[in-house]
Design a protein around this motif. Structure first.
Motif, PDB file in Angstrom:
ATOM      1  N   HIS A 142      55.931  11.817  38.794  1.00 26.01           N
ATOM      2  CA  HIS A 142      57.246  12.282  38.413  1.00 26.01           C
ATOM      3  C   HIS A 142      57.804  11.448  37.208  1.00 26.01           C
ATOM      4  CE1 HIS A 142      61.527  13.427  38.462  1.00 26.01           C
ATOM      5  NE2 HIS A 142      61.170  14.524  38.939  1.00 26.01           N
ATOM      6  N   ILE A 166      60.477  11.022  35.167  1.00 23.34           N
ATOM      7  CA  ILE A 166      61.965  10.213  35.152  1.00 23.34           C
ATOM      8  C   ILE A 166      61.612   9.193  36.250  1.00 23.34           C
ATOM      9  CG2 ILE A 166      64.102  10.498  35.831  1.00 23.34           C
ATOM     10  CD1 ILE A 166      64.033  13.373  34.767  1.00 23.34           C
ATOM     11  N   ASN A 167      61.246   9.454  37.312  1.00 26.59           N
ATOM     12  CA  ASN A 167      60.987   8.434  38.212  1.00 26.59           C
ATOM     13  C   ASN A 167      60.389   7.272  37.989  1.00 26.59           C
ATOM     14  OD1 ASN A 167      62.546   9.914  39.983  1.00 26.59           O
ATOM     15  ND2 ASN A 167      60.916  10.616  41.417  1.00 26.59           N
ATOM     16  N   LEU A 222      62.463   5.179  35.609  1.00 25.08           N
ATOM     17  CA  LEU A 222      63.580   4.616  36.262  1.00 25.08           C
ATOM     18  C   LEU A 222      62.869   3.238  36.599  1.00 25.08           C
ATOM     19  CD1 LEU A 222      66.511   4.342  37.434  1.00 25.08           C
ATOM     20  CD2 LEU A 222      65.455   5.413  39.481  1.00 25.08           C
ATOM     21  N   ALA A 276      59.125   9.927  49.232  1.00 32.22           N
ATOM     22  CA  ALA A 276      60.583  10.607  49.459  1.00 32.22           C
ATOM     23  C   ALA A 276      60.439  11.164  50.788  1.00 32.22           C
ATOM     24  CB  ALA A 276      60.539  11.500  48.468  1.00 32.22           C
ATOM     25  N   TYR A 277      59.394  10.887  51.671  1.00 31.78           N
ATOM     26  CA  TYR A 277      59.409  11.468  52.938  1.00 31.78           C
ATOM     27  C   TYR A 277      60.355  10.275  53.633  1.00 31.78           C
ATOM     28  CZ  TYR A 277      56.041  14.667  52.206  1.00 31.78           C
ATOM     29  OH  TYR A 277      55.100  15.871  51.885  1.00 31.78           O
ATOM     30  N   LYS A 297      62.382   6.865  48.626  1.00 30.82           N
ATOM     31  CA  LYS A 297      63.104   7.197  47.449  1.00 30.82           C
ATOM     32  C   LYS A 297      64.285   8.001  47.890  1.00 30.82           C
ATOM     33  CE  LYS A 297      58.921   8.441  44.806  1.00 30.82           C
ATOM     34  NZ  LYS A 297      58.421   9.568  43.933  1.00 30.82           N
ATOM     35  N   PRO A 298      65.353   7.916  47.136  1.00 26.35           N
ATOM     36  CA  PRO A 298      65.453   7.418  45.995  1.00 26.35           C
ATOM     37  C   PRO A 298      65.594   5.713  46.020  1.00 26.35           C
ATOM     38  CG  PRO A 298      67.613   8.437  46.781  1.00 26.35           C
ATOM     39  CD  PRO A 298      66.707   8.590  47.815  1.00 26.35           C
ATOM     40  N   ILE A 299      64.910   5.097  45.145  1.00 27.02           N
ATOM     41  CA  ILE A 299      64.878   3.760  45.378  1.00 27.02           C
ATOM     42  C   ILE A 299      66.322   3.125  44.935  1.00 27.02           C
ATOM     43  CG2 ILE A 299      62.518   3.574  44.549  1.00 27.02           C
ATOM     44  CD1 ILE A 299      63.447   2.967  41.731  1.00 27.02           C
ATOM     45  N   HIS A 339      62.723  17.283  51.057  1.00 22.28           N
ATOM     46  CA  HIS A 339      61.878  16.467  50.187  1.00 22.28           C
ATOM     47  C   HIS A 339      61.965  16.647  48.632  1.00 22.28           C
ATOM     48  CE1 HIS A 339      57.812  15.602  48.793  1.00 22.28           C
ATOM     49  NE2 HIS A 339      58.236  14.394  48.580  1.00 22.28           N
ATOM     50  N   ARG A 369      65.183  15.498  47.118  1.00 25.97           N
ATOM     51  CA  ARG A 369      65.303  13.977  47.030  1.00 25.97           C
ATOM     52  C   ARG A 369      64.737  13.543  45.816  1.00 25.97           C
ATOM     53  NH1 ARG A 369      65.764  11.608  52.483  1.00 25.97           N
ATOM     54  NH2 ARG A 369      64.763   9.734  51.875  1.00 25.97           N
ATOM     55  N   THR A 370      63.626  14.132  45.388  1.00 24.55           N
ATOM     56  CA  THR A 370      62.887  13.677  44.170  1.00 24.55           C
ATOM     57  C   THR A 370      63.734  13.541  42.838  1.00 24.55           C
ATOM     58  OG1 THR A 370      60.905  14.304  45.099  1.00 24.55           O
ATOM     59  CG2 THR A 370      60.953  13.984  42.758  1.00 24.55           C
ATOM     60  N   PRO A 371      64.562  14.508  42.495  1.00 29.58           N
ATOM     61  CA  PRO A 371      65.482  14.422  41.267  1.00 29.58           C
ATOM     62  C   PRO A 371      66.696  13.490  41.513  1.00 29.58           C
ATOM     63  CG  PRO A 371      65.577  16.748  42.373  1.00 29.58           C
ATOM     64  CD  PRO A 371      64.415  16.090  42.951  1.00 29.58           C
ATOM     65  N   ASN A 428      66.429  10.884  42.968  1.00 32.17           N
ATOM     66  CA  ASN A 428      66.090   9.389  42.630  1.00 32.17           C
ATOM     67  C   ASN A 428      66.253   9.064  41.122  1.00 32.17           C
ATOM     68  OD1 ASN A 428      64.282   7.199  43.398  1.00 32.17           O
ATOM     69  ND2 ASN A 428      62.743   7.790  42.008  1.00 32.17           N
ATOM     70  N   LEU A 467      72.712  13.154  48.836  1.00 32.70           N
ATOM     71  CA  LEU A 467      71.550  12.501  49.559  1.00 32.70           C
ATOM     72  C   LEU A 467      72.026  12.541  51.079  1.00 32.70           C
ATOM     73  CD1 LEU A 467      68.874  11.135  49.175  1.00 32.70           C
ATOM     74  CD2 LEU A 467      70.047   8.840  49.124  1.00 32.70           C
TER      75      LEU A 467
END
Lengths: 130, 619
Positions: A11, A13-14, A17, A84-85, A105-107, B389, B392-394, B396, B432
């Motif tokens: 990903h 953007i991740n 970051l 992300a799980y 995540k999110p970190i 799931h 959550r990714t965006p 982040n 979140l």
């Protein structure tokens, strides 16, 4: 010398970051968008730590971790799973594959650096194995 | 006198005249004999008299009389004879033996007079005198007949039921009270009864009918008793008009037919006594194939062995209930196929004893729906888990970069920039939390939630939650006090879930508390093995009428609450599910503008029990 961190995440953007956060705290960063690319990089490079996204297209992060941990040249590099799980089973799978840490995540940009530093310090404090 | 005239006088004699040879073969039979006994001269001559007219139970008597005739040449007596049609007549007999010169018997000549009617009148007088008053007092209609089937007594209930006057009935065959179609057979039944007279119900299991003088038929129940008198055995019939009961029975059957379910009524012996047409349709049997059969016929063979035990269990404590609660029950069709059923049982108390009524419903459709529903629910949960799931990714990027900027890592921000970025960050975190709650809910619902109990210090876990909420608590100047009793200091529970539950309750308490309010956290054991966590605030309180909505997803009591207090509307629903998943429960007490207290009970191995277990381990 600045510690070198390899970040593997599909990903963009991740990926950006995590890179920015570590760069801002005086780390060197190398990035890979998938396991195959990371594997390629690792043929010439031994980073101080790897941030490994587990869900990757193609080979997944856990499979790559197993390969790294089976390689005498790379096995001492700490691998931190990024996922992300939030399932407990995932944490178990990560440690079974040989991951040294686990970040959901999110970190948290504020604690990421501390976690990374602690793991690198711990790895360097360990006496080199034969 | 000429011979022809003599012959005519014999033939036309008003009394029966007959002559029999020594071997009992009839030699002569006049017209009156034909009238009394029904046989013509041609039919009678040459046949044995005993075969023609003597009832089986009179043969011994007849032999004795025969001996008397031989000895004394003459006998005069009254007895019973059988007519050609099987009915009986009373006759008065004079017999004379005619002998050869050497003393051998030549023939027996007898005259016989039909005294049936006279006998009835005599019998009637006798039984009237003896029984009339007694029988007036019974509620049943009483009809008494003598051996020839003639009515000798009726009580006034019988007059009323059948619509005759007493004198219209005395002396006539009792068959007048029966519908014509039953009369012929009745003769035979009656003589059978006299052969072995004992008290019994007439025609058990058959539908019996009487007929009134006006021709109207009505259903009856009849009990018969023999009555020995000096004039011979009489039969007393107690007749009960069961029209009303039949009507009630028909109503019951109509009701049974109108039920949408298949209804089977079974006696204590397990035999089917009644079914409705829904049973025929559902199981594929004709009604006649089921009545009187064991109800196990409708049960798949693998369940049959246990069925009688279940039945006697029902009869030992009869009450309406569902059969095999929580079990999957099956019915067996005539063609051997099985289908799922639901059955409810009710006891039916009748004058014939206790029965059980089973209402049987084909559950095929219902099971299919349940299965589809279960499937749909599972898909929904999987979908939610996957969605969470993906969502959550965006986040982040949103949360991470806003944090990064607020921390001024890339460079300094002005006040407005910092404020707005903080709004972005808080919105991201809120989203979140929402996603995490949805994920947890779907985990509970899809059965994917797991329990990982560990032993930990309750005080530390409580402090950890308090510290997360500290910024909010500080802003509102809320005091948090915690009290943990000695035995609750160390508990064995799923720590993550304990923290999650406490966090939800505590953040509610903080959100809905007034400035400067107070929150008390109490942890103790209210019984061995029952850990209790109470969170009490001094906030706005909850209207008791709103309690049912409290634990429902997305049902915030005040639609403005989300805006004013934040929160996802999932917190308490999730909290309840997490608690119940662990076998616990949550209760709430509240008073408006005074405060609210949530009480959580969680089953746990108490320290006391562990202490008790230790000595065993040593031994």
């Amino acid at each position: 010398m600045r510690p070198l961190v390899l970040i593997v995440d599909d990903h963009p953007i991740n990926l950006k970051l995590a890179s920015e956060v570590l760069l801002a705290s005086a780390y060197e960063v190398v990035v890979a968008a998938d396991a195959e690319q990371a594997q390629q990089l690792l043929t010439t490079l031994v980073p101080d730590l790897i941030l490994m996204d587990i869900a990757l297209p193609g080979m997944d992060g856990l499979a790559l971790t197993k390969i790294i941990k089976a390689d005498p040249r790379l096995r001492r590099v700490p691998v931190v799973a990024l996922t992300a799980y939030a399932m407990r089973g995932d944490e178990l799978k990560a440690s079974d594959a040989g991951c040294d840490g686990y970040i959901t995540k999110p970190i948290d940009t504020r604690s990421l650096v501390q976690q990374v530093r602690a793991l690198i310090d711990a790895a360097q404090a360990q006496p080199p194995t034969k | 006198m000429d011979g022809a005239l003599v012959q005519e006088l014999w033939d036309e004699n008003p009394d029966a005249i007959l002559a029999v040879a020594p071997d009992d073969a009839v030699l002569y039979w006049n017209r009156a004999a034909q009238e009394i006994f029904g046989y013509t001269s041609a039919e009678a001559c040459g046949r044995k008299l005993a075969d023609l007219v003597i009832p089986a139970n009179r043969l011994a008597e007849e032999r004795a009389i025969h001996q008397e005739v031989l000895r004394r040449n003459l006998a005069v007596y009254e007895t019973v004879r059988r007519r050609k049609d099987g009915s009986l007549v009373h006759v008065s007999v004079s017999s004379k033996a005619l002998k050869e010169a050497d003393g051998r018997l030549r023939l027996i000549l007898s005259t016989q007079k039909d005294v049936t009617h006279l006998k009835v009148l005599r019998d009637s007088k006798l039984v009237e005198a003896k029984f009339r008053d007694l029988l007036e007092s019974t509620p049943d209609a009483i009809v008494m007949v003598n051996v020839t089937g003639r009515i000798v007594l009726v009580n006034s209930q019988a007059e009323r039921v059948f619509g005759y006057e007493r004198n219209e009935l005395i002396g006539i065959p009792v068959e007048v009270l029966l519908p014509a179609r039953f009369r012929e057979a009745h003769n035979q039944h009656r003589s059978n009864f006299f052969d072995s007279p004992r008290a019994r119900t007439m025609g058990a299991g058959l539908e019996l009918y009487g007929v009134r003088k006006n021709g109207e038929e009505f259903p009856v129940e009849i009990s018969l008793s023999p009555l020995a008198t000096e004039e011979g055995t009489m039969v007393m019939s107690a007749v009960r008009d069961i029209s009303d009961r039949k009507k009630a029975d028909q109503k019951f059957r109509a009701l049974l037919e109108s039920a949408p379910d298949a209804m089977v009524i079974v006696g204590r012996d397990g035999k089917i006594t009644l079914v409705n047409s829904q049973v025929e349709r559902l199981f594929g049997y004709e009604r006649a194939e089921l009545l009187g059969q064991p109800v196990e016929l409708l049960v798949p063979t693998r369940f049959r062995d246990n069925h009688p035990a279940h039945r006697s269990h029902f009869f030992s404590a009869p009450r309406p209930r569902a059969m095999g609660e929580g079990l999957q029950l099956f019915g067996l069709r005539k063609d051997g196929s099985e289908f799922p059923v639901e059955i409810s049982l009710s006891p039916i108390h009748t004058e014939d004893g206790l029965f059980v009524a089973g209402a049987i419903r084909d559950a095929t459709e219902r099971r299919r729906y349940e299965h589809a529903l279960h499937q749909a629910n599972r898909l929904k949960s999987e979908f939610l888990a996957n969605m969470s799931h993906e969502l959550r990714t965006p986040l982040n990027g949103i949360i991470g970069f806003s944090e990064f900027l607020i921390d001024e890592k890339p460079g300094p921000l002005n006040t407005k920039q910092k404020e707005y970025l903080t709004d972005v960050l808080n919105s991201g975190r809120h989203l979140l939390q929402l996603i995490n709650d949805v994920l947890d809910l779907s985990k509970v619902e899809s059965g994917k939630m797991e329990l990982h109990p560990t032993t930990f210090a309750a005080e530390l876990a409580i402090d950890e939650v308090c510290s997360v909420l500290f910024p909010l608590v500080k802003d509102k100047r809320i005091t948090i006090r915690r009290e943990v009793t000695a035995e609750a200091r160390t508990v064995t529970l799923d720590r993550r879930k304990f923290v999650q539950v406490l966090y939800n309750l505590l953040s509610n308490g903080v959100k809905f508390n007034d400035e400067g309010g107070e929150i008390r956290i109490l942890a103790d054991f209210d019984a061995p093995g029952s850990f209790r966590l109470r969170v009490r605030d001094t906030g706005i309180g909850i209207d008791n009428a709103d309690f049912p909505k409290l634990f429902v997803e997305f049902q915030q009591l005040d639609s403005g609450a989300t805006r004013r207090f934040g929160g996802t509307g999932l917190g308490l629903a999730l909290t309840k599910k997490i608690i119940e998943f662990q076998g616990g429960r949550i209760d709430v007490e509240s008073q408006l503008n005074v405060g609210t207290m949530f009480t959580v009970h969680l089953p746990v191995a108490s320290p006391a029990e562990e202490d008790l277990a230790e000595p065993e381990a040593v031994v």
